[in-house]
Design an enzyme around this catalytic site. Structure first.
Site, PDB file in Angstrom:
ATOM      1  N   GLU A   1       6.518   4.173  13.911  1.00 17.89           N
ATOM      2  CA  GLU A   1       5.323   3.953  14.151  1.00 17.89           C
ATOM      3  C   GLU A   1       5.160   4.307  15.728  1.00 17.89           C
ATOM      4  O   GLU A   1       5.737   3.782  16.553  1.00 17.89           O
ATOM      5  CB  GLU A   1       4.975   2.490  14.033  1.00 17.89           C
ATOM      6  CG  GLU A   1       4.911   1.888  12.464  1.00 17.89           C
ATOM      7  CD  GLU A   1       4.658   0.630  12.250  1.00 17.89           C
ATOM      8  OE1 GLU A   1       3.530   0.124  12.240  1.00 17.89           O
ATOM      9  OE2 GLU A   1       5.682  -0.347  12.588  1.00 17.89           O
TER      10      GLU A   1
ATOM     11  N   LYS B   1       4.375   9.206  14.711  1.00 12.20           N
ATOM     12  CA  LYS B   1       3.996   8.354  13.588  1.00 12.20           C
ATOM     13  C   LYS B   1       4.490   9.301  12.395  1.00 12.20           C
ATOM     14  O   LYS B   1       4.088  10.365  12.158  1.00 12.20           O
ATOM     15  CB  LYS B   1       2.413   7.890  13.305  1.00 12.20           C
ATOM     16  CG  LYS B   1       2.124   7.374  11.778  1.00 12.20           C
ATOM     17  CD  LYS B   1       0.760   7.092  11.974  1.00 12.20           C
ATOM     18  CE  LYS B   1       0.502   6.450  10.816  1.00 12.20           C
ATOM     19  NZ  LYS B   1      -1.096   5.959  10.742  1.00 12.20           N
TER      20      LYS B   1
ATOM     21  N   HIS C   1       8.020  -2.685   2.960  1.00  8.50           N
ATOM     22  CA  HIS C   1       7.559  -1.489   2.504  1.00  8.50           C
ATOM     23  C   HIS C   1       8.798  -0.568   2.085  1.00  8.50           C
ATOM     24  O   HIS C   1       9.124   0.147   1.136  1.00  8.50           O
ATOM     25  CB  HIS C   1       7.051  -0.495   3.606  1.00  8.50           C
ATOM     26  CG  HIS C   1       5.520  -1.283   3.895  1.00  8.50           C
ATOM     27  ND1 HIS C   1       4.570  -1.737   2.960  1.00  8.50           N
ATOM     28  CD2 HIS C   1       4.922  -1.525   5.031  1.00  8.50           C
ATOM     29  CE1 HIS C   1       3.494  -2.086   3.388  1.00  8.50           C
ATOM     30  NE2 HIS C   1       3.723  -2.213   4.852  1.00  8.50           N
TER      31      HIS C   1
ATOM     32  N   HIS D   1       0.845  -1.206   0.020  1.00  7.76           N
ATOM     33  CA  HIS D   1      -0.099  -0.016   0.139  1.00  7.76           C
ATOM     34  C   HIS D   1       0.895   1.022   0.066  1.00  7.76           C
ATOM     35  O   HIS D   1       0.366   2.358  -0.403  1.00  7.76           O
ATOM     36  CB  HIS D   1      -1.054   0.006   1.326  1.00  7.76           C
ATOM     37  CG  HIS D   1      -0.510   0.258   2.420  1.00  7.76           C
ATOM     38  ND1 HIS D   1      -0.039  -0.711   3.276  1.00  7.76           N
ATOM     39  CD2 HIS D   1      -0.184   1.527   3.244  1.00  7.76           C
ATOM     40  CE1 HIS D   1       0.329  -0.485   4.352  1.00  7.76           C
ATOM     41  NE2 HIS D   1       0.499   0.852   4.385  1.00  7.76           N
TER      42      HIS D   1
END
Length: 491
Positions: free
Chosen positions: A215, A344, A239, A177
């Protein structure tokens, strides 16, 4: 609202219709595509699962998901249009014969079937077999699968072999994504449409590159999954290597799917191997302990619910990556990612070399490097750090660091940037594979990652502890400091 010419008539089949991915990501994204007028009027959405639901029950579940996971109020007119597309098929994916029920619902003659596997990879083989036995796999049918696929090269190949038995590569859409994020997509335009960067994007002008994906959350109740994967398999393989490829790839011959993916594979094949001989020098892995996040006290990884107290699974990874090709020889790429970090954020920072001759020593003895920062999230945008003369009548050239800033929301006056899943779902409906990962990409990434995880296992070195709410183990700072560099500080 007019539908774009590229919108195709589809039956979107969501396996795992009541799962987390479907409810949190896919359904809200489909609502936004409906809102933007991007769904063909005749496209249908068919949920698949073992629940004993009919169309009405599934429609209620979809409504509840939108109310829970969307930040905006549902428009009733849009909801009427979207809900009219919905249907449900009761199906156990391990029951091959049951796929005939799905086949009876589909309109293969007039609609393209898109099978979205919103389920664990361990089920993909059974789903493909069921689709194949029911003759639901013929072109132009497509399958969409979430990465990471497997936990190693061998397990990834096993899954891809199972899928490949029934679907050709041109029918397979492997989702990462991050490749659907607007700022990642902009990398192609930034790099290849601007001569400023086209002519200054190699080891002659660039000193080093940092890629950070931080994160704030912990494992969020996913102990069973995460402890088998770890941050290396979950984030680096999945990713960060894709972002690295977008930064490091050479110009493709065109913007077709295979031209772009061919160049990414070349980068992956050029990654210098990290093994037991250099793994301690090139990598740092950590594991968070109790601390504070978002103003609250949080447990350490080994104190999470369901934890194995002796687990050596890493929740933080920092790596120095070297690319052995003519463009990047001598330019290190520093990757770091972790859970329970202070904020984040995801960004790429490209540091340019300083001029060989400093004409401004009276103002600045050692000129700071120009740097290009690509903010992937939050506040998507791009800024360039440069030196400017401070206005004034002083005869000296007093220099000051300033930024040229392009914020997406301000520059393009957009309050809503399309979510990655909105774009990726739309691309599957368009039949465009450029933003999806080809099998050889996945396998080259696994080859490189496996060498590191195998070295960690043989080395038997426990991950370094770091307190939740901090930027990872001290060793990650030491790794980059040894090279005379430092991690970018977040503002």
């Amino acid at each position: 609202m007019a539908v774009t010419q590229t919108a195709q008539v589809c039956d979107l089949v969501i396996f795992g219709a009541k799962g987390d991915l479907a409810r949190r990501k896919l359904l809200p994204s489909l609502y936004q595509l409906e809102k933007a007028g991007q769904l063909n009027p005749d496209t249908r959405i068919i949920g698949v699962g073992r629940a004993d639901w009919d169309k009405a029950a599934y429609t209620k579940v979809v409504r509840e998901a939108l109310e829970t996971f969307m930040k905006e109020t549902i428009d009733e007119g849009l909801w009427d249009t979207l809900s009219a597309r919905l249907d449900f098929c009761n199906l156990d994916v391990n029951d091959t014969a049951a796929f005939s029920r799905l086949g009876a619902m589909l309109d293969q003659k007039n609609r393209i079937t898109i099978n979205y596997f919103a389920m664990p990879p361990s089920t993909f083989g059974a789903i493909c077999k069921g689709l194949g036995e029911a003759k639901l796999n013929a072109k132009p049918a497509r399958v969409v699968m979430e990465k990471p696929l497997g936990t190693s090269l061998a397990t990834s190949q096993e899954i891809n072999d199972q899928v490949g038995e029934y679907f050709e590569e041109c029918q397979v859409y492997r989702i990462d994504h991050y490749l659907g994020k607007e700022t990642v997509l902009n990398l192609l335009a930034l790099r290849f449409a601007n001569s400023l960067f086209v002519n200054n994007w190699d080891n002659r002008t660039i000193d080093h590159v940092e890629i950070t994906v931080a994160e704030e959350v912990g494992i969020e109740g996913r102990w069973g999954y995460f402890d088998k994967a770890g941050q290396m398999r979950d984030m680096i393989q999945n990713h960060l290597l894709q972002i690295l490829c977008m930064i490091a790839m050479s110009p493709p011959s065109d913007l077709s799917a295979d031209s772009i993916r061919d160049e990414k594979v070349k980068v992956l094949k050029s990654l210098r191997r990290i093994d037991r001989s250099n793994v301690r020098e090139k990598t740092v892995r950590g594991q968070y302990t109790a601390g504070f996040a978002q103003g609250k006290k949080v447990p350490g990884y080994l104190e999470e619910e369901g934890a194995n107290k002796s687990s050596n699974t890493e929740t933080f990874v920092a790596i120095r990556v070297d690319i052995d090709n003519w463009r990047w020889a001598g330019v290190p790429f520093y990757l770091r990612t972790g859970k329970r970090l202070p904020t984040k954020c995801s960004e790429v920072v490209v540091y340019f070399k300083t001029p060989e001759l400093n004409l401004f020593k009276e103002s600045w003895q050692d000129l700071p490097q120009n740097k290009l920062t690509i903010r992937l999230q939050p506040d998507e945008g791009v800024d360039i750090q440069v030196l400017n003369k401070v206005p004034g009548l002083d005869h000296k050239h007093n220099l000051q660091i300033t930024k040229l800033d392009l914020s997406y929301s301000e520059t393009f006056n957009q309050t809503h940037l399309a979510d990655a899943y909105e774009r990726l779902l739309l691309e599957t409906m368009r039949g465009i594979q450029a933003l999806f990962v080809r099998r050889d990409e996945v396998e080259e990434a696994w080859k490189w990652v496996d060498s590191i995880t195998e070295a960690w296992a043989m080395d038997n070195d426990a991950p370094k502890p770091y307190q939740a709410g901090t930027w990872g183990p001290v060793a990650s700072v030491a790794m980059i400091t040894r090279d005379g560099r430092s991690w970018n500080e977040f503002e």
